[in-house]
Design an enzyme around this catalytic site. Structure first.
Site, PDB file in Angstrom:
ATOM      1  N   GLY A   1      -4.696 -14.018  -4.796  1.00  0.00           N
ATOM      2  CA  GLY A   1      -4.179 -12.747  -4.023  1.00  0.00           C
ATOM      3  C   GLY A   1      -5.253 -12.195  -3.192  1.00  0.00           C
ATOM      4  O   GLY A   1      -4.895 -10.666  -2.782  1.00  0.00           O
TER       5      GLY A   1
ATOM      6  N   GLU B   1      -5.301 -12.766   2.728  1.00  0.00           N
ATOM      7  CA  GLU B   1      -4.265 -12.509   3.382  1.00  0.00           C
ATOM      8  C   GLU B   1      -3.434 -13.885   3.413  1.00  0.00           C
ATOM      9  O   GLU B   1      -3.865 -14.649   2.841  1.00  0.00           O
ATOM     10  CB  GLU B   1      -4.396 -12.475   5.035  1.00  0.00           C
ATOM     11  CG  GLU B   1      -5.265 -11.128   5.554  1.00  0.00           C
ATOM     12  CD  GLU B   1      -4.266  -9.981   5.307  1.00  0.00           C
ATOM     13  OE1 GLU B   1      -3.168  -9.794   5.458  1.00  0.00           O
ATOM     14  OE2 GLU B   1      -4.853  -8.875   4.806  1.00  0.00           O
TER      15      GLU B   1
ATOM     16  N   LYS C   1     -13.410  -3.334  11.818  1.00  0.00           N
ATOM     17  CA  LYS C   1     -13.843  -2.214  10.865  1.00  0.00           C
ATOM     18  C   LYS C   1     -15.353  -1.812  11.731  1.00  0.00           C
ATOM     19  O   LYS C   1     -15.934  -0.644  11.912  1.00  0.00           O
ATOM     20  CB  LYS C   1     -14.411  -2.732   9.424  1.00  0.00           C
ATOM     21  CG  LYS C   1     -13.113  -2.784   8.730  1.00  0.00           C
ATOM     22  CD  LYS C   1     -13.221  -3.235   7.519  1.00  0.00           C
ATOM     23  CE  LYS C   1     -11.923  -3.582   6.769  1.00  0.00           C
ATOM     24  NZ  LYS C   1     -11.877  -4.419   5.512  1.00  0.00           N
TER      25      LYS C   1
ATOM     26  N   ASP D   1     -10.920  -9.116  11.164  1.00  0.00           N
ATOM     27  CA  ASP D   1     -10.734  -7.759  10.322  1.00  0.00           C
ATOM     28  C   ASP D   1     -12.018  -7.151  10.266  1.00  0.00           C
ATOM     29  O   ASP D   1     -12.131  -5.704  10.248  1.00  0.00           O
ATOM     30  CB  ASP D   1     -10.189  -8.183   9.037  1.00  0.00           C
ATOM     31  CG  ASP D   1      -9.533  -7.024   8.405  1.00  0.00           C
ATOM     32  OD1 ASP D   1      -8.818  -6.094   8.653  1.00  0.00           O
ATOM     33  OD2 ASP D   1     -10.319  -6.758   7.127  1.00  0.00           O
TER      34      ASP D   1
ATOM     35  N   ILE E   1       0.916  -1.057   0.176  1.00  0.00           N
ATOM     36  CA  ILE E   1       0.040  -0.114   0.145  1.00  0.00           C
ATOM     37  C   ILE E   1       0.789   1.249  -0.068  1.00  0.00           C
ATOM     38  O   ILE E   1       0.730   2.086  -0.690  1.00  0.00           O
ATOM     39  CB  ILE E   1      -0.781  -0.112   1.215  1.00  0.00           C
ATOM     40  CG1 ILE E   1      -1.910  -1.017   1.085  1.00  0.00           C
ATOM     41  CG2 ILE E   1      -1.713   1.275   1.468  1.00  0.00           C
ATOM     42  CD1 ILE E   1      -2.894  -1.468   2.042  1.00  0.00           C
TER      43      ILE E   1
ATOM     44  N   LEU F   1     -13.356   3.716  -0.410  1.00  0.00           N
ATOM     45  CA  LEU F   1     -14.759   4.137  -0.650  1.00  0.00           C
ATOM     46  C   LEU F   1     -15.082   5.227   0.776  1.00  0.00           C
ATOM     47  O   LEU F   1     -14.543   5.193   1.660  1.00  0.00           O
ATOM     48  CB  LEU F   1     -15.614   2.979  -0.241  1.00  0.00           C
ATOM     49  CG  LEU F   1     -15.541   1.779  -1.259  1.00  0.00           C
ATOM     50  CD1 LEU F   1     -16.662   0.715  -0.823  1.00  0.00           C
ATOM     51  CD2 LEU F   1     -15.868   2.386  -2.695  1.00  0.00           C
TER      52      LEU F   1
ATOM     53  N   GLU G   1      -9.785   7.533   6.683  1.00  0.00           N
ATOM     54  CA  GLU G   1     -10.847   6.887   5.767  1.00  0.00           C
ATOM     55  C   GLU G   1     -10.636   5.737   5.219  1.00  0.00           C
ATOM     56  O   GLU G   1     -11.500   4.686   4.978  1.00  0.00           O
ATOM     57  CB  GLU G   1     -11.030   7.844   4.630  1.00  0.00           C
ATOM     58  CG  GLU G   1     -11.813   7.674   3.535  1.00  0.00           C
ATOM     59  CD  GLU G   1     -13.476   7.881   4.093  1.00  0.00           C
ATOM     60  OE1 GLU G   1     -13.815   6.509   4.763  1.00  0.00           O
ATOM     61  OE2 GLU G   1     -14.073   8.648   3.904  1.00  0.00           O
TER      62      GLU G   1
END
Ligand code: ADP
Ligand code: ASP
Ligand code: MG
Length: 915
Positions: free
Chosen positions: A757, A760, A775, A771, A567, A706, A699
């Site tokens: 891909g 994880e 969120k 995960d 990232i 998004l 964000e």
């Protein structure tokens, strides 16, 4: 007409080197041709030549030693045409630094369409330094001066060999040899005496200009343009002063120029810079960097249209470009501003250059020989209305300059107040030891006088002051004579800046924000200049801080990127692609000042070149140290805003956010650890964020790029009431259930997602639901629910027996055993006309959160998904019948980096960037 005469007056076979004026120690009489040349005397070489009648031609008969001839004195009466037809050029040392560059200069001169040109040249670059070095070596009896002379000879010989041929070459080399032999003789004398007088020194060091001017004039002639070279020692007459400066004698110089021209009338004159003569015809110089001054004097003597100073930068910058990377070129400067800039250290122009041209309103243009497309800086008298030009800070502050290696002297004591003559005694003492006082500051209480002198002069000043004030010091009327070494001056220069409210406040504010301690301040009554004295080690930082405050866009942001993984590196790539557009179109200047991984980091003073950060990190990276990294990115002192972008998933990095925000560092991250970590820490972070003007944006922690957090915020801030947030928050699980259809078995779809891909490295990290739970908690907390991660009910998709079982491969091998279980759930759902979806839900009404597998009708928006899309439905009081839905790709490096990037731009707009 003049051109014809010029041809006529050219002495057959005469070369510039054999001209009347140039010679060395051993040809002194040739060196000073005007000693015996009164109005009625004539150079011997012209005797017997029949001369054409001048405009006001008259005939005179003179007795010569050879024979009596009739001589036409019209030669002296070819009047020097003054005025706009002349343009003066000056080429600095770098412009004539080698043979190619000399050719280039010749081309520029030839192409200049002006009717008449006078070209002043410096010595080839470094040559003046080499010449001073010869003197120093010789007077300190260092034998190596002999090799050093040979280097000087070689440099000019090889340049001549490149440029000239035939007679020209022979004539130049023979003159060069003569000069070098004379120099050797002179240096030998200096060596024996162990001392060089000022006039010996001036004579020696001026040779660089003699050679460069001759070389250039040969090259110009070679291209078919006639020209004359001028040894300015024959023309420029200056009076030495006792402050290592010289004052031109304009009247006498003008006389001599007229005479010189009458004997060498030509439309192209190549003149030596730097050198001149005293009224007694002793060679001298205009002191270091004096060629600019030579050009200005010539411009004034000729009343030229303009003086162009050619150098190696695009013009006068708002600060020394070697010290301030973002310095900008100033389009115009007033004479006074240019003077102040150069006096206070901008060595692009010799400070005294302004004086001669200002009297005649002759503009000076500074241009770059290496970039002809740059228009340069025009120094002239600004039109009256320009002075009032707008009210922008930049129009009041033109530029900044610094002088290093200074010391402050502080003379203090109660006995000074109201005693006339103290200041005069102080500065008299400084003058007696020849010290140059650069600035003075005296508090109105008159208890202390403080002034700056060059460091090398301070000891003598201190001793002189202590001597002068011995009695006052003994009697206690003066308490001390204190020397503060290692200081620098920073001067801000600009028309009317000092009298415009707010300008000096802004200057001092910028210094304060950069933690610079100001030692002394002086503001001239001229209002053109504010001078501050700072510690030498703070000087560049101070210069950058004030420069950025006035010149940088407000939205210049220093960035530190933590975690250049998938990232982080995608973000760096996006920044690289967009940087120019953002800067040009939106006035947003994003500078990545550091990139740190877990092992190594790359730091940059001015901003990393993003097209090669990987290589730079590899080649010039240092061991990672987060503390040092943060200090570097934030401590640059000249970029007003700092943001740290945490692209890791590391809770250790997240634990620093609070302290960073406390320091005024903005934080942007896709890392979920801080917002889904312990509640008390989260609440502290948010409270701090609300109190300060420091921003914390995240964000990309939910739904990648998004607009989920921002949509939620928008709803909350505008007074809507959130009832429920329900969504598919995991791109991986979205993919798996979107493809878990028909005859496919669950383990096969998981395997496929892994291969593509989407998961994880260990798919259990996705299937466990943690995960998604993170969120959910982030959104729940955003809605004001005070929940811990452990309060969320998570229905893990990892079969219990496999939750702790060994390695990934083992898990993948075992997973098919549990396919039946999942197949049953699907069948049940299908039988009811529904699909399975793995969702996270924030139930605001009941203040709970859950992550589980749910059934949705075939026509429900959650059933319509494809690929790895995320979908989030906000049910609120305003959106109660139909929820507000945000849908789109919610995973992947590109979109996540895009989410971070849009946070960065949001930060920029909060900081004042245009929207
Ligand atoms: P030249 O040999 O052409 O006379 P100088 O070295 O004397 O050149 O002057 C040009 C240099 O002045 C530039 O290369 C630049 O590094 C330096 N300089 C310092 N301050 C400034 C400024 N404010 N604007 C432009 N140049 C500056
Ligand atoms: N050559 C001289 C010097 O280097 C003068 C000049 O170039 O301006 O000081
Ligand atoms: Mg210069």
């Amino acid at each position: 007409m003049i051109r014809n005469r010029a041809a006529f007056f050219r002495e057959p076979g005469a070369s510039p080197g054999k001209g009347p004026s140039h010679g060395g120690l051993l040809s002194r009489s040739r060196c000073y041709p005007f000693v015996s040349l009164g109005r009625s005397s004539v150079p011997r070489t012209r005797m017997g030549i029949h001369m054409q009648r001048g405009r006001k031609g008259k005939r005179l008969t003179v007795a010569a030693s050879v024979t009596e001839v009739s001589v036409d004195l019209s030669a002296e009466e070819v009047q020097l045409p003054k005025g706009d037809t002349w343009s003066v050029h000056k080429f600095g040392g770098t412009c004539v630094g080698n043979s190619q560059r000399i050719k280039n200069v010749a081309n520029i001169i030839i192409k200049d369409p002006s009717e008449r040109k006078l070209v002043v040249v410096s010595a080839m670059s470094k040559v003046t330094d080499m010449m001073y070095d010869l003197i120093n070596k010789a007077q300190s009896r260092d034998d190596s001066y002999i090799f050093a002379v040979d280097n000087v000879l070689e440099k000019h010989r090889s340049t001549a060999l490149d440029l000239l041929e035939g007679n020209d070459l022979a004539s130049f080399l023979s003159q060069l040899d003569t000069d070098i032999n004379n120099l050797k003789a002179m240096l030998r004398a200096i060596y024996i005496a162990g001392h060089a007088t000022e006039s010996f020194t001036d004579f020696v060091v001026g040779h660089g200009e003699l050679w460069s001017a001759q070389l250039l004039s040969f090259v110009i002639k070679k291209s078919g343009v006639d020209c004359k070279w001028m040894d300015t020692r024959d023309v420029l007459i200056v009076n030495p002063t006792n402050s290592n400066q010289v004052d031109p004698d304009f009247a006498e110089s003008e006389n001599r120029l007229e005479k010189w021209y009458s004997q060498n009338p030509n439309n192209t004159v190549i003149a030596t810079g730097f050198i001149a003569s005293t009224p007694y015809n002793i060679p001298t110089t205009l002191k270091r960097d004096g060629s600019d001054f030579s050009a200005a004097i010539m411009g004034a003597l000729l009343r030229a249209r303009q003086v162009t100073i050619w150098t190696d930068v695009d013009g006068v910058y708002s600060a020394d470009p070697r010290k301030v990377g973002e310095a900008v070129i100033l389009k115009t400067l007033s004479y006074q501003e240019a003077w102040e800039m150069s006096y206070f250290g901008a060595n692009v122009l010799h400070p005294r250059t302004i004086i001669p041209v200002r009297n005649y309103g002759i503009p000076i243009i500074i241009r770059n020989i290496f970039n002809l497309s740059a228009p340069g800086t025009m120094i002239c008298q600004p039109a009256d209305d320009e002075l009032e030009d707008g009210l922008k800070l930049e129009s009041f502050v033109k530029g900044f300059a610094t002088i290093d290696n200074l010391a402050l002297v502080n003379v203090e004591g109660t006995g000074m107040a109201g005693v006339p003559g103290t200041a005069s005694a102080i500065f008299g003492a400084a003058k007696d030891v020849g010290a140059n006082v650069i600035m003075i500051s005296q508090a109105s209480s008159e208890h202390s006088v403080c002034f700056a002198v060059p460091e090398k002069e301070v000891q003598a000043v201190e001793e002189a002051l202590k001597k002068t004030f011995r009695q006052a010091l003994d009697a206690g009327r003066l308490s001390q004579v204190q020397v503060i070494p290692n200081c620098s001056i920073l001067a801000a220069v600009g028309q009317k800046m000092a009298s415009t409210p707010g300008v000096s406040a802004t200057l001092f504010d910028a210094l304060a924000k950069a933690s610079i301690n100001v030692r002394a301040i002086a503001q001239g009554c001229s209002e053109y200049n504010i001078t501050v004295v700072v510690k030498r080690e703070d000087c560049i930082k101070a210069l950058r801080a004030v420069h950025s405050r006035f010149y940088l866009s407000r939205t210049t942001i220093a960035m530190g990127i933590i975690g250049p993984g998938l990232i982080g590196s995608t973000l760096l790539e996006q920044l690289r692609e967009q940087a120019a557009v953002l800067k040009e179109e939106f006035n947003i200047d994003l500078r990545v000042m550091g990139i740190t991984g877990s092992r190594s980091m790359l730091l940059s003073e001015m901003g990393i070149d993003l097209s090669q950060w990987r290589k730079l990190l590899k080649d010039s990276g240092e061991a990672a140290d987060l503390g040092k990294f943060v200090q570097h990115v934030h401590g640059n002192g000249f970029i007003p805003n700092t943001v740290l972008v945490d692209c890791t998933a590391d809770s250790a990095v997240a634990s620093h956010y609070y302290s960073w925000l406390c320091k005024g560092i903005h934080v942007i991250t896709p890392n979920k650890k801080a917002n889904s970590g312990p509640l008390d820490q989260y609440l502290k972070l948010r409270a701090l964020q609300r109190q300060s003007y420091t921003h914390y944006f995240y964000e990309a922690t939910v739904g990648a790029g998004l607009p989920i957090v921002s949509t939620l915020r928008g709803l909350l801030e505008t007074g809507d009431k959130i009832l429920r947030i329900e969504g598919i928050f995991s791109g991986t699980l979205s993919y798996i259930f979107n493809n878990f259809t028909g005859s496919r078995i669950f383990s096969e779809v998981v395997g496929e997602a892994k291969e593509q891909g989407y998961t994880e490295p260990d798919p259990r990290d996705d299937l466990s639901g943690t995960d998604v739970a993170r969120k959910v908690i982030i959104l729940a907390r955003e809605c004001g629910l005070k929940l811990e991660l452990s309060d969320i009910n998570v229905d893990s998709l990892v079969p219990k027996p496999l939750q702790t079982s060994g390695l990934t491969d083992e898990f993948m091998r075992q997973l098919p055993k549990f396919d039946q279980d999942m197949a049953n759930k699907r069948k049940e759902a299908e039988a009811a006309g529904k699909v399975l979806r793995y969702v996270g839900v924030v139930d605001v009404t009941n203040r709970t959160g859950v992550v589980e597998l749910r059934n949705y009708d075939n026509d429900h928006p959650f059933a319509q998904l494809s690929g790895s899309d995320n979908i989030i439905a906000f049910t609120t009081v305003r959106y109660s019948k139909q929820p507000l839905i945000v849908r789109g790709p919610g995973a992947g490096a590109e979109v996540t980096a895009g989410g971070i990037f849009s946070d960065i731009l949001r930060l920029a707009s909060y900081l004042g960037a245009p929207s």
